[in-house]
Design a protein around this motif. Structure first.
Motif, PDB file in Angstrom:
ATOM      1  N   ASN A  62       3.962   4.215   8.741  1.00 56.09           N
ATOM      2  CA  ASN A  62       5.128   3.649   8.064  1.00 56.09           C
ATOM      3  C   ASN A  62       6.329   4.583   8.085  1.00 56.09           C
ATOM      4  O   ASN A  62       7.434   4.192   8.438  1.00 56.09           O
ATOM      5  CB  ASN A  62       4.786   3.302   6.625  1.00 56.09           C
TER       6      ASN A  62
ATOM      7  N   SER B 223       0.822  -1.212   0.000  1.00 56.14           N
ATOM      8  CA  SER B 223       0.000   0.000   0.000  1.00 56.14           C
ATOM      9  C   SER B 223       0.851   1.255   0.000  1.00 56.14           C
ATOM     10  O   SER B 223       0.367   2.340  -0.225  1.00 56.14           O
ATOM     11  CB  SER B 223      -0.959   0.001   1.183  1.00 56.14           C
ATOM     12  N   GLU B 224       2.151   1.086   0.256  1.00 59.45           N
ATOM     13  CA  GLU B 224       3.023   2.250   0.244  1.00 59.45           C
ATOM     14  C   GLU B 224       4.455   1.777  -0.019  1.00 59.45           C
ATOM     15  O   GLU B 224       4.850   0.706   0.410  1.00 59.45           O
ATOM     16  CB  GLU B 224       2.955   2.954   1.609  1.00 59.45           C
TER      17      GLU B 224
ATOM     18  N   SER C 201       8.003   8.987  -0.005  1.00 58.43           N
ATOM     19  CA  SER C 201       6.996   7.941   0.025  1.00 58.43           C
ATOM     20  C   SER C 201       6.184   7.971  -1.266  1.00 58.43           C
ATOM     21  O   SER C 201       5.919   9.033  -1.818  1.00 58.43           O
ATOM     22  CB  SER C 201       6.087   8.204   1.218  1.00 58.43           C
ATOM     23  N   GLN C 202       5.830   6.774  -1.747  1.00 52.32           N
ATOM     24  CA  GLN C 202       5.053   6.687  -2.989  1.00 52.32           C
ATOM     25  C   GLN C 202       3.864   5.765  -2.775  1.00 52.32           C
ATOM     26  O   GLN C 202       4.015   4.712  -2.163  1.00 52.32           O
ATOM     27  CB  GLN C 202       5.918   6.037  -4.064  1.00 52.32           C
ATOM     28  N   LEU C 203       2.720   6.148  -3.303  1.00 51.51           N
ATOM     29  CA  LEU C 203       1.586   5.227  -3.277  1.00 51.51           C
ATOM     30  C   LEU C 203       1.779   4.250  -4.433  1.00 51.51           C
ATOM     31  O   LEU C 203       2.492   4.549  -5.376  1.00 51.51           O
ATOM     32  CB  LEU C 203       0.282   6.008  -3.423  1.00 51.51           C
TER      33      LEU C 203
END
Ligand SMILES: Nc1ncnc2c1ncn2[C@@H]1O[C@H](COP(=O)(O)OP(=O)(O)OP(=O)(O)O)[C@@H](O)[C@H]1O
Ligand SMILES: [Mg+2]
Length: 310
Positions: free
Chosen positions: A271, A227-228, A291-293
């Motif tokens: 996270n 999810s991430e 952070s990336q989705l």
């Protein structure tokens, strides 16, 4: 449903190009058909339009069974084929008039539609040009004008932006949104994820002649475990520390990609905070961190085990 495809099978000799392919399209939507080269997108379109015969399955378009001579259905459909297909001996305007004339008999109405199509793709300046004098992007625009001039209710666009410069690409994408706003249902095939993200409300992911999943972007992304992803560049990190990182709550995997580490998390809300805590505890120094989705490519990767792009 404006299109309903049920268990479609198409073989080219031993090769199974469509393997029980399913698809449903709702009136008014822009549906993205996403899949790697050779997965069967063009074959699916050609079968739906009865341009190609198939081995098994049912196809309904505009509520009726589609056959090669379903002229009443066909005149409500526009196809922009993957390979530019226009007549070299006709000018831009004559080409559009020819294709429009296949469905619109009334001369005055046709003249108006042809004018509108020329305006729509921005080819007014070039209307007397022959195709060979047009750049690749302009030729694509002509191809689109030929496919949509008769104002169809349902439009199939098969990779209309391949080998097109950024300016023509934006022109084309904006045009597609406009056609949709004016009421046309659009089926759009591509292997460009950014275009799908930008245009489509719903997506079908295809691979090996099958439809793997369908849903909105959000629904597809929610289907996968990751999810991430947090991407970090570390200075001097030991293998042992990398292994320890896998014990941070919700971490499912840590991968190395050239110079950066990609830390994949399953559902979890803290996270980034947990990772920063770990970095502090272990006295690590980092050069970059973000952070990336998950992307549609991650969805494809998790479903098939391979990258969407070649
Ligand atoms: N006329 C044909 N004869 C034999 N095999 C074919 C024919 N047309 C397509 N195929 C094969 O059928 C499969 C599906 O091809 P198709 O062109 O539908 O894929 P696609 O998803 O449109 O690919 P691309 O993204 O490259 O346009 C491929 O393996 C292709 O090689
Ligand atoms: Mg194709």
């Amino acid at each position: 449903m404006i299109v309903k495809v049920n268990n479609l099978v198409k073989r080219y000799k031993e090769l199974i190009a469509l393997d029980h392919f399913n698809m449903e399209v709702e009136e008014g939507e822009i549906l993205g058909l996403l899949g790697p080269n050779g997965c069967g997108k063009t074959t699916a379109i050609n079968c739906i339009l009865s341009l190609l015969n198939f081995d098994k399955g049912e196809i309904e378009v505009l509520g009726k069974k589609m056959t090669p001579d379903s002229y009443d259905i066909k005149k409500q459909i526009g196809l922009v084929p993957q390979e530019v297909s226009v007549f070299e001996k006709l000018t831009v305007k004559e080409n559009i008039d020819y294709f429009c004339g296949l469905y619109i008999e009334d001369k005055n109405l046709r003249e108006q539609y042809v004018e509108e199509a020329i305006e729509f793709v921005g080819l007014k300046k070039y209307e007397k040009f022959y195709p060979k004098k047009l750049s690749g992007g302009l030729k694509r625009r002509l191809n689109i004008a030929c496919g949509i001039a008769h104002k169809p209710r349902l439009i199939f666009l098969d990779e209309p932006t391949v080998a097109v410069d950024a300016q023509s690409r934006n022109f084309i994408l904006d045009g597609i949104k406009k056609l949709n706003k004016e009421g046309s249902t659009i089926i759009y095939t591509t292997h460009y994820l950014e275009e799908i993200e930008m245009l489509c409300k719903r997506i079908i992911i295809m691979d090996n002649g099958k439809s793997l999943v369908s849903g909105t972007k959000e629904e597809l992304k929610a289907m996968i475990t990751t999810s991430e992803k947090i991407i970090v560049g570390f200075l001097n990190i030991e293998d042992e520390t990398i292994n320890k990182m896998k014990n941070i709550p919700h971490v499912i995997d840590v991968e190395k990609d050239d110079e950066y580490y990609i830390i994949k998390f399953e559902n979890g809300i803290n996270n980034l905070a947990n990772l920063l805590e770990f970095i502090k505890e272990n006295n690590l120094t980092y050069t970059k961190l973000h952070s990336q989705l998950p992307s549609l490519n991650d969805v494809f990767l998790e479903l098939t085990g391979k990258e969407l792009r070649d």
